[in-house]
Design a protein around this motif. Structure first.
Motif, mmCIF file in Angstrom:
data_model
loop_
_atom_site.group_PDB
_atom_site.id
_atom_site.type_symbol
_atom_site.label_atom_id
_atom_site.label_comp_id
_atom_site.label_asym_id
_atom_site.label_seq_id
_atom_site.Cartn_x
_atom_site.Cartn_y
_atom_site.Cartn_z
ATOM 1 N N THR A 187 0.861 -1.182 0.000
ATOM 2 C CA THR A 187 0.000 0.000 0.000
ATOM 3 C C THR A 187 0.895 1.229 0.000
ATOM 4 O OG1 THR A 187 -0.146 -0.160 2.426
ATOM 5 C CG2 THR A 187 -1.983 -1.051 1.142
ATOM 6 N N GLU A 188 0.631 2.097 -0.944
ATOM 7 C CA GLU A 188 1.354 3.380 -1.047
ATOM 8 C C GLU A 188 0.463 4.429 -0.393
ATOM 9 O OE1 GLU A 188 4.341 3.707 -2.510
ATOM 10 O OE2 GLU A 188 4.529 2.235 -4.138
ATOM 11 N N GLU A 189 0.818 4.827 0.825
ATOM 12 C CA GLU A 189 -0.002 5.782 1.558
ATOM 13 C C GLU A 189 0.437 7.218 1.277
ATOM 14 O OE1 GLU A 189 -1.187 2.800 5.242
ATOM 15 O OE2 GLU A 189 0.079 4.534 5.653
ATOM 16 N N VAL A 190 1.692 7.533 1.572
ATOM 17 C CA VAL A 190 2.196 8.894 1.308
ATOM 18 C C VAL A 190 3.569 8.814 0.647
ATOM 19 C CG1 VAL A 190 0.863 10.003 3.143
ATOM 20 C CG2 VAL A 190 3.113 9.045 3.675
ATOM 21 N N SER A 191 3.770 7.812 -0.194
ATOM 22 C CA SER A 191 5.085 7.564 -0.780
ATOM 23 C C SER A 191 5.153 7.801 -2.280
ATOM 24 C CB SER A 191 5.510 6.118 -0.492
ATOM 25 O OG SER A 191 4.429 5.222 -0.629
ATOM 26 N N LEU A 192 4.024 7.992 -2.943
ATOM 27 C CA LEU A 192 3.996 8.015 -4.402
ATOM 28 C C LEU A 192 3.564 9.392 -4.902
ATOM 29 C CD1 LEU A 192 4.596 5.551 -6.252
ATOM 30 C CD2 LEU A 192 2.125 5.306 -6.564
ATOM 31 N N THR A 193 4.318 9.950 -5.860
ATOM 32 C CA THR A 193 3.990 11.243 -6.453
ATOM 33 C C THR A 193 3.747 11.081 -7.957
ATOM 34 O OG1 THR A 193 6.331 11.752 -6.845
ATOM 35 C CG2 THR A 193 5.377 12.492 -4.759
ATOM 36 N N PRO A 194 2.978 11.991 -8.562
ATOM 37 C CA PRO A 194 2.740 11.880 -10.000
ATOM 38 C C PRO A 194 3.968 12.209 -10.839
ATOM 39 C CG PRO A 194 1.678 13.836 -9.118
ATOM 40 C CD PRO A 194 2.182 13.057 -7.945
ATOM 41 N N GLY A 195 4.876 13.018 -10.294
ATOM 42 C CA GLY A 195 6.095 13.400 -11.009
ATOM 43 C C GLY A 195 7.186 13.726 -10.016
ATOM 44 N N GLU A 196 8.142 14.525 -10.444
ATOM 45 C CA GLU A 196 9.291 14.847 -9.596
ATOM 46 C C GLU A 196 8.951 15.822 -8.476
ATOM 47 O OE1 GLU A 196 12.129 13.371 -9.662
ATOM 48 O OE2 GLU A 196 11.702 12.172 -11.448
ATOM 49 N N GLU A 197 7.902 16.612 -8.649
ATOM 50 C CA GLU A 197 7.543 17.598 -7.630
ATOM 51 C C GLU A 197 7.035 16.895 -6.378
ATOM 52 O OE1 GLU A 197 4.608 21.488 -6.987
ATOM 53 O OE2 GLU A 197 4.729 20.479 -8.927
ATOM 54 N N GLY A 198 7.526 17.333 -5.224
ATOM 55 C CA GLY A 198 7.145 16.711 -3.968
ATOM 56 C C GLY A 198 5.907 17.338 -3.362
ATOM 57 N N PRO A 199 5.517 16.868 -2.168
ATOM 58 C CA PRO A 199 4.334 17.396 -1.484
ATOM 59 C C PRO A 199 4.588 18.782 -0.894
ATOM 60 C CG PRO A 199 5.372 15.686 -0.162
ATOM 61 C CD PRO A 199 6.104 15.708 -1.472
ATOM 62 N N SER A 200 3.547 19.355 -0.310
ATOM 63 C CA SER A 200 3.570 20.745 0.149
ATOM 64 C C SER A 200 4.375 20.921 1.432
ATOM 65 C CB SER A 200 2.134 21.219 0.400
ATOM 66 O OG SER A 200 1.585 20.524 1.513
ATOM 67 N N ALA A 201 4.648 22.184 1.751
ATOM 68 C CA ALA A 201 5.365 22.508 2.987
ATOM 69 C C ALA A 201 4.541 22.129 4.208
ATOM 70 C CB ALA A 201 5.697 23.996 3.014
ATOM 71 N N ALA A 202 3.218 22.287 4.138
ATOM 72 C CA ALA A 202 2.359 21.905 5.264
ATOM 73 C C ALA A 202 2.477 20.411 5.550
ATOM 74 C CB ALA A 202 0.916 22.292 4.968
ATOM 75 N N PHE A 203 2.522 19.616 4.501
ATOM 76 C CA PHE A 203 2.696 18.173 4.665
ATOM 77 C C PHE A 203 4.055 17.876 5.290
ATOM 78 C CE2 PHE A 203 4.360 14.149 3.048
ATOM 79 C CZ PHE A 203 3.321 13.260 3.331
ATOM 80 N N ARG A 204 5.084 18.540 4.799
ATOM 81 C CA ARG A 204 6.435 18.291 5.283
ATOM 82 C C ARG A 204 6.623 18.719 6.740
ATOM 83 N NH1 ARG A 204 8.551 14.135 3.145
ATOM 84 N NH2 ARG A 204 9.091 14.275 0.939
ATOM 85 N N ALA A 205 5.809 19.614 7.226
ATOM 86 C CA ALA A 205 5.932 20.053 8.613
ATOM 87 C C ALA A 205 5.680 18.905 9.587
ATOM 88 C CB ALA A 205 4.960 21.191 8.891
ATOM 89 N N VAL A 206 4.869 17.940 9.193
ATOM 90 C CA VAL A 206 4.592 16.795 10.072
ATOM 91 C C VAL A 206 5.044 15.476 9.457
ATOM 92 C CG1 VAL A 206 2.732 17.835 11.413
ATOM 93 C CG2 VAL A 206 2.205 16.774 9.217
ATOM 94 N N HIS A 207 5.580 15.520 8.225
ATOM 95 C CA HIS A 207 6.171 14.356 7.562
ATOM 96 C C HIS A 207 7.581 14.761 7.111
ATOM 97 C CE1 HIS A 207 1.794 13.742 6.996
ATOM 98 N NE2 HIS A 207 2.041 12.454 6.972
ATOM 99 N N PRO A 208 8.536 14.829 8.037
ATOM 100 C CA PRO A 208 9.866 15.363 7.696
ATOM 101 C C PRO A 208 10.531 14.588 6.564
ATOM 102 C CG PRO A 208 9.848 14.311 9.862
ATOM 103 C CD PRO A 208 8.434 14.417 9.445
ATOM 104 N N PRO A 209 11.231 15.300 5.674
ATOM 105 C CA PRO A 209 11.792 14.663 4.476
ATOM 106 C C PRO A 209 12.901 13.659 4.749
ATOM 107 C CG PRO A 209 12.487 16.960 4.634
ATOM 108 C CD PRO A 209 11.435 16.758 5.673
ATOM 109 N N ASP A 210 13.512 13.698 5.944
ATOM 110 C CA ASP A 210 14.534 12.706 6.246
ATOM 111 C C ASP A 210 13.937 11.456 6.901
ATOM 112 O OD1 ASP A 210 13.848 13.944 8.622
ATOM 113 O OD2 ASP A 210 15.910 14.160 9.348
ATOM 114 N N VAL A 211 12.597 11.442 7.037
ATOM 115 C CA VAL A 211 11.880 10.282 7.572
ATOM 116 C C VAL A 211 10.903 9.735 6.542
ATOM 117 C CG1 VAL A 211 10.288 9.484 9.384
ATOM 118 C CG2 VAL A 211 12.110 11.103 9.956
ATOM 119 N N PHE A 212 10.328 10.624 5.731
ATOM 120 C CA PHE A 212 9.367 10.252 4.689
ATOM 121 C C PHE A 212 9.954 10.580 3.313
ATOM 122 C CE2 PHE A 212 6.744 10.659 8.412
ATOM 123 C CZ PHE A 212 5.732 9.730 8.242
#
Length: 297
Positions: A187-212
């Motif tokens: 199951t891909e919950e928050v791991s898959l993107t449509p392209g190279e662009e990543g998720p928003s800053a709000a998402f990253r505030a609680v999903h840190p990029p060195d963990v997710f």
């Protein structure tokens, strides 16, 4: 609340500290379990509201995995050897094994693989308290599992893909572990993107990029192909996942006081923000929730 212990270093340490902050109460499992049972009236995985160890999709995501294993005929009536990569505290694995048993799928061995020794220790305590046998926790990288190649019938990843810095290596390891014709379900919950662009800053505030860590969908398909998987199916879960997270957030609002009483105020807020920002990414199309199944060629 007391300061979070430093614990291990490197990627193991980052995963440990993130999950310790999110669910500190689980490290005092015996007392936490008593609080959960008092609140829900149920013990075991079904009584945990899916808020303890089952990622963004909770038990409903594990139901998808169990359904996929049953539907794709992974076992042919024979008992199955199963492994979860990135098993954390073991809640998803225990729940999935129970769901498979309810569907008539016999599990002859279940392995939970996690990088963080503390997670494996908590999982062992929970399994022991529930009187479970036939389950083993392996403290190891999901890219280097201490099991013989071709020894498993099913390998699953229930939402842990974003926690792997090198997901391609994990996909290759899943292929190594599986017998020919064995089934890989993730199951891909928050791991898959449509392209190279990543998720928003709000998402990253609680999903840190060195963990997710995220991966473009095209790259994930290439990883599966290069690892030797065939019959790859991808089910788009956007509508399903957005509705599910809305329902989970509703439960959190209704039972906010009880959840905070069990897990603590900080954890309750982090769970809420984690689910809220993930749902926002689904609706914006910046993350692609999905269910993959594939056969080892």
């Amino acid at each position: 609340m007391s300061a979070t212990p430093r614990g291990p270093s490197g990627q193991r340490g980052r995963q440990y500290r993130y999950h310790r902050e999110l669910f500190p109460a689980l490290h005092d499992w015996e007392n936490t379990e008593r609080s959960i049972v008092a609140f829900t009236g149920e013990d075991g995985p079904e009584g945990l509201l899916g808020l303890d160890q089952m990622g963004h999709f909770g038990p409903q995501g594990c139901d998808l995995v169990a359904d996929a294993i049953s539907a794709r005929g992974a076992i042919g009536g024979s008992p199955v050897a199963l492994c979860e990569l990135g098993s954390g505290f073991g809640g998803a694995l225990r729940y999935t094994v129970d769901r498979l048993a309810a569907r008539g799928v016999r599990v002859r061995g279940a392995y939970g693989v996690d990088l963080v020794a503390e997670h494996c220790a908590v999982s062992r305590r929970i399994s022991r308290a529930q009187g479970r046998t036939g389950m083993a926790e392996l403290c190891a990288s999901a890219a280097a599992v201490p099991l013989r190649g071709g020894s498993l019938d099913v390998v699953v990843v229930t939402g842990s893909m974003p926690h792997f810095p090198d997901p391609g290596a994990v996909v290759r390891e899943a292929a190594r572990l599986l017998r020919p014709g064995g089934l890989f379900v993730l199951t891909e919950e928050v791991s898959l993107t449509p392209g190279e662009e990543g998720p928003s800053a709000a998402f990253r505030a609680v999903h840190p990029p060195d963990v997710f860590f995220t991966t473009p969908v095209r790259e994930r398909l290439d990883q599966l192909d290069r690892a030797g998987f065939a019959c790859v199916l991808r089910r788009d879960l956007t509508e399903w996942a957005a509705a599910l997270l809305a329902e989970r957030l509703k439960v959190l609002r209704i039972f906010r006081g009880s959840v905070a009483g069990i897990y603590g105020d900080v954890s309750a807020e982090l769970i809420r923000d984690t689910l809220t920002t993930a749902r926002d990414e689904y609706l914006a199309g910046r993350l692609l929730p999905a269910l993959f199944t594939a056969r080892r060629a």
